[in-house]
Design a protein around this motif. Structure first.
Motif, short mmCIF file in Angstrom:
data_model
loop_
_atom_site.label_atom_id
_atom_site.label_comp_id
_atom_site.label_asym_id
_atom_site.label_seq_id
_atom_site.Cartn_x
_atom_site.Cartn_y
_atom_site.Cartn_z
N LEU A 81 1.33 37.65 20.80
CA LEU A 81 1.44 38.88 21.59
C LEU A 81 0.75 38.74 22.94
CD1 LEU A 81 0.92 41.60 18.82
CD2 LEU A 81 3.02 41.11 20.10
N LEU A 82 -0.35 37.99 22.98
CA LEU A 82 -1.01 37.74 24.27
C LEU A 82 -0.09 36.93 25.18
CD1 LEU A 82 -4.64 37.00 23.03
CD2 LEU A 82 -3.91 38.96 24.41
N ARG A 83 0.60 35.96 24.62
CA ARG A 83 1.56 35.20 25.43
C ARG A 83 2.72 36.09 25.87
NH1 ARG A 83 2.05 29.09 22.83
NH2 ARG A 83 -0.13 28.94 22.13
N TRP A 84 3.09 37.01 25.02
CA TRP A 84 4.19 37.93 25.35
C TRP A 84 3.80 38.83 26.52
CZ3 TRP A 84 8.80 39.15 26.04
CH2 TRP A 84 9.32 40.44 25.93
N VAL A 85 2.55 39.27 26.54
CA VAL A 85 2.08 40.07 27.68
C VAL A 85 2.09 39.22 28.95
CG1 VAL A 85 0.17 41.40 28.65
CG2 VAL A 85 0.63 41.51 26.20
N LEU A 86 1.58 38.00 28.87
CA LEU A 86 1.56 37.12 30.04
C LEU A 86 2.97 36.84 30.53
CD1 LEU A 86 -0.03 35.35 32.01
CD2 LEU A 86 0.01 33.52 30.30
N PHE A 87 3.89 36.64 29.62
CA PHE A 87 5.30 36.43 30.00
C PHE A 87 5.82 37.63 30.78
CE2 PHE A 87 9.79 37.14 29.31
CZ PHE A 87 10.35 35.89 29.58
N ARG A 88 5.55 38.84 30.29
CA ARG A 88 6.05 40.04 30.97
C ARG A 88 5.40 40.23 32.33
NH1 ARG A 88 4.42 44.29 28.52
NH2 ARG A 88 3.50 43.51 26.57
N VAL A 89 4.11 39.90 32.44
CA VAL A 89 3.43 40.02 33.73
C VAL A 89 4.08 39.12 34.76
CG1 VAL A 89 1.28 39.54 34.95
CG2 VAL A 89 1.22 40.74 32.77
N GLU A 90 4.27 37.85 34.41
CA GLU A 90 4.79 36.87 35.38
C GLU A 90 6.28 37.04 35.59
OE1 GLU A 90 3.17 35.08 37.28
OE2 GLU A 90 1.31 34.38 36.41
N VAL A 132 8.49 28.99 34.53
CA VAL A 132 7.33 28.58 33.73
C VAL A 132 7.02 29.54 32.59
CG1 VAL A 132 4.85 28.08 33.82
CG2 VAL A 132 6.37 27.24 35.63
N PRO A 133 7.18 30.87 32.73
CA PRO A 133 6.85 31.76 31.61
C PRO A 133 7.55 31.42 30.31
CG PRO A 133 7.09 33.04 33.62
CD PRO A 133 7.51 31.64 33.96
N PHE A 134 8.77 30.88 30.36
CA PHE A 134 9.47 30.53 29.13
C PHE A 134 8.78 29.38 28.40
CE2 PHE A 134 12.67 32.74 31.62
CZ PHE A 134 13.28 33.55 30.68
N VAL A 153 -7.45 39.07 35.59
CA VAL A 153 -7.02 39.41 34.23
C VAL A 153 -5.81 38.56 33.83
CG1 VAL A 153 -5.44 41.31 34.81
CG2 VAL A 153 -6.67 41.34 32.63
N THR A 154 -5.00 38.16 34.79
CA THR A 154 -3.89 37.25 34.49
C THR A 154 -4.42 35.88 34.10
OG1 THR A 154 -2.55 38.44 36.12
CG2 THR A 154 -1.71 36.33 35.34
N ILE A 155 -5.45 35.41 34.80
CA ILE A 155 -6.10 34.14 34.43
C ILE A 155 -6.68 34.23 33.02
CG2 ILE A 155 -8.07 32.65 34.94
CD1 ILE A 155 -7.56 33.28 37.92
N VAL A 156 -7.38 35.33 32.75
CA VAL A 156 -7.97 35.52 31.42
C VAL A 156 -6.89 35.53 30.35
CG1 VAL A 156 -9.20 37.18 29.97
CG2 VAL A 156 -10.01 36.70 32.29
N LEU A 157 -5.76 36.14 30.66
CA LEU A 157 -4.65 36.23 29.71
C LEU A 157 -4.05 34.86 29.41
CD1 LEU A 157 -3.04 38.32 28.12
CD2 LEU A 157 -1.67 38.74 30.17
N ALA A 158 -4.15 33.93 30.36
CA ALA A 158 -3.61 32.59 30.15
C ALA A 158 -4.54 31.72 29.31
CB ALA A 158 -3.35 31.92 31.50
N LEU A 159 -5.81 32.08 29.21
CA LEU A 159 -6.78 31.22 28.52
C LEU A 159 -6.46 31.00 27.04
CD1 LEU A 159 -10.10 32.52 30.13
CD2 LEU A 159 -8.93 30.35 30.58
N PRO A 160 -6.06 32.03 26.26
CA PRO A 160 -5.78 31.76 24.84
C PRO A 160 -4.52 30.95 24.59
CG PRO A 160 -5.33 34.05 25.38
CD PRO A 160 -6.01 33.47 26.57
N VAL A 161 -3.75 30.67 25.65
CA VAL A 161 -2.60 29.79 25.50
C VAL A 161 -3.04 28.33 25.47
CG1 VAL A 161 -0.36 29.13 26.48
CG2 VAL A 161 -1.18 31.47 26.73
N VAL A 162 -4.15 28.05 26.13
CA VAL A 162 -4.62 26.68 26.27
C VAL A 162 -5.29 26.22 24.96
CG1 VAL A 162 -6.13 25.13 27.56
CG2 VAL A 162 -4.97 27.03 28.73
N ALA A 163 -4.86 25.08 24.47
CA ALA A 163 -5.47 24.51 23.27
C ALA A 163 -6.57 23.56 23.69
CB ALA A 163 -4.42 23.79 22.44
#
Length: 473
Positions: A153-162, A221-223, A258-268
């Protein structure tokens, strides 16, 4: 229930949560230091007047039940304290349910602020902070590994933002399609930063490259966020780099952060996970139920993104659970600024002793170089930019601002960089004039030391004074 969690994202969750707590702290601090003049009992748009005409169901807030400036201050300073505690990692020291409740506190408090903040809180980053903050409640703490569905869901929010921001650009202004918007944007953006002048003077071919790269980052890139690792991490890293570029180019409150913060949990992040117990059944049920609700509500922003009449920055529910985003669908070609001046003269004259009020962030004195304020948000300065675009934006509050300046109101003056009048001698008259601003050239900067050149356009507000028994302008 191994399918429910992804232990390899434990460090991603930790970094995300601490960074989000830091943004919460900035948001509450912004509210605490500015609210009295903006929405307080004697503010430009008072909360008590708002809650009288807007029902609770349309804008749920603690302040529907009771409002005083003191109570508001207690709430926002409590938000600061809880945010600082989360930043320090207090949620990790509590049981799972305690950590969830602790994350719920800043969300509920900030929702109460935003829902009575009116025009001052109408920006997309308010809803984005609330949507992301709500998801953080269900991300868990050190007792369990991060739930897969919440990470999705966090990735889904980031996708919608970008992706939403990319679509609104392609649909909104031909200059984005022609790759020419950055010929104007750095000069006409709401609040330039200390490097904006230099960004504006970059070669035009480089501006074309910037716009093209932005389109790739927001539309392609969002995809890749939903691709396997390490592709998803690379996509998130590219978004972070793009957002940091935007941080350098202007003051956009905490939108970029907040967009940067939202991208952080995508990074492994490459780190071995600590041993944790399995997720309790009640937690699984709660997370799945909330996730189903949010996915169901997502049809509205999806429909908006697919619509030819796409709108930016709108909440589809009063709790700001799922929203649509976007920025700069259109770009101004000319920068206008409202310059506010006062005089102590009994009879105002055009050539009288008019002294200019200096704002903290918005352009004023052509020789004063812009400063960096973001992620801190100067709300009055942002609304002054909108007022320069059209007086209609200023209709509800500008008259009260003038009244407070004529009174030398202490809380209002705190929003400004400098008042030209001593505290015990307020001005007799206030006027506002509209100027066209443009960046100086390299040669003009060397010769004059000024980063701006301004030209008078017209009168915005004629000389006004306090009159009558209620002493209103």
């Amino acid at each position: 229930m191994e399918w429910f969690t992804a232990s390899e994202y434990w460090l991603s969750r930790l970094v995300f949560q601490r960074a989000l707590a830091g943004l919460y702290l900035v948001a509450f601090l912004t509210a605490a230091l500015q609210f009295r003049a903006l929405i307080g009992e004697r503010g430009m748009l008072p909360v008590p007047r708002f809650v009288e005409r807007v029902p609770f169901r349309r804008s749920p807030s603690l302040f529907h039940r009771y409002y005083s400036d003191r109570f508001f201050a207690v709430c926002v300073w409590t938000g600061c304290a809880v945010s600082a505690a989360l930043l320090a990692g207090l949620d990790s020291l509590l049981p799972l349910w305690g950590g969830m409740l602790l994350w719920l506190v800043p969300w509920a408090l900030y929702l109460s602020v935003v829902n009575v903040g009116q025009t001052w809180y109408s920006f997309g980053w308010e809803s984005l902070l609330l949507e992301v903050g709500f998801l953080a409640v269900f991300l868990g703490n050190d007792d369990v590994a991060p739930p897969v569905v919440v990470l999705f869901l966090l990735r889904w929010v980031l996708f919608r933002v970008e992706f939403g921001a990319g679509l609104i650009k392609m649909r909104g202004d031909a200059c984005w399609r022609k790759l020419t918007c950055l010929d104007h944007h750095h000069e006409t953006q709401p609040m330039p930063g200390p490097l904006s002048w230099f960004f504006h003077h970059l070669p035009k071919p480089l501006h074309r490259v910037e716009v093209a790269a932005n389109h790739v980052t927001q539309l392609v890139v969002p995809f890749l966020l939903f691709a396997p690792q390490p592709v998803a991490s690379a996509a998130a890293a590219l978004m972070i780099v793009t957002q940091l570029w935007l941080v350098l180019s202007g003051n956009f409150a905490w939108l970029n952060w907040v967009t940067i913060v939202l991208a952080l949990p995508v990074v492994a992040f490459p780190a071995d996970p600590p041993p944790v117990s399995g997720a309790p059944l009640w937690y699984v049920v709660v997370v799945l139920a909330v996730s189903a609700l949010l996915l169901g509500l997502s049809w509205q922003p999806v429909r908006n993104m697919l619509s030819r009449r796409q709108v930016m920055n709108r909440s589809f529910d009063p709790l700001h659970l799922v929203n649509t985003y976007g920025a700069f669908g259109t770009v101004s070609r000319i920068r206008y600024e409202v310059v506010v001046e006062g005089t102590a003269d009994e009879a105002p004259r055009k050539d009288g002793d008019w002294r200019e009020y200096e704002f903290k962030g918005k352009p004023g004195d052509p020789r004063r170089w812009p400063r960096q304020f973001a992620p801190y948000h100067l709300r009055l300065d942002w609304l002054m930019w909108f007022a320069a675009l059209s007086p209609a934006y200023a209709g509800p509050w500008f008259g009260v601002l003038v009244e407070r300046l004529l009174e030398n109101d202490r809380d209002t003056l705190k929003l400004l960089r400098r008042s030209p009048f001593p505290a015990d001698a307020p001005p007799r008259h206030i006027r506002a004039r509209l100027f066209r601003y443009r960046y100086t050239t390299w040669r003009e900067l060397r010769e004059t030391g000024a980063c701006w050149e301004r030209t008078y356009v017209r009168e915005f507000l004629p000389p006004t004074r306090l009159t009558g028994p209620d002493r209103r302008p």
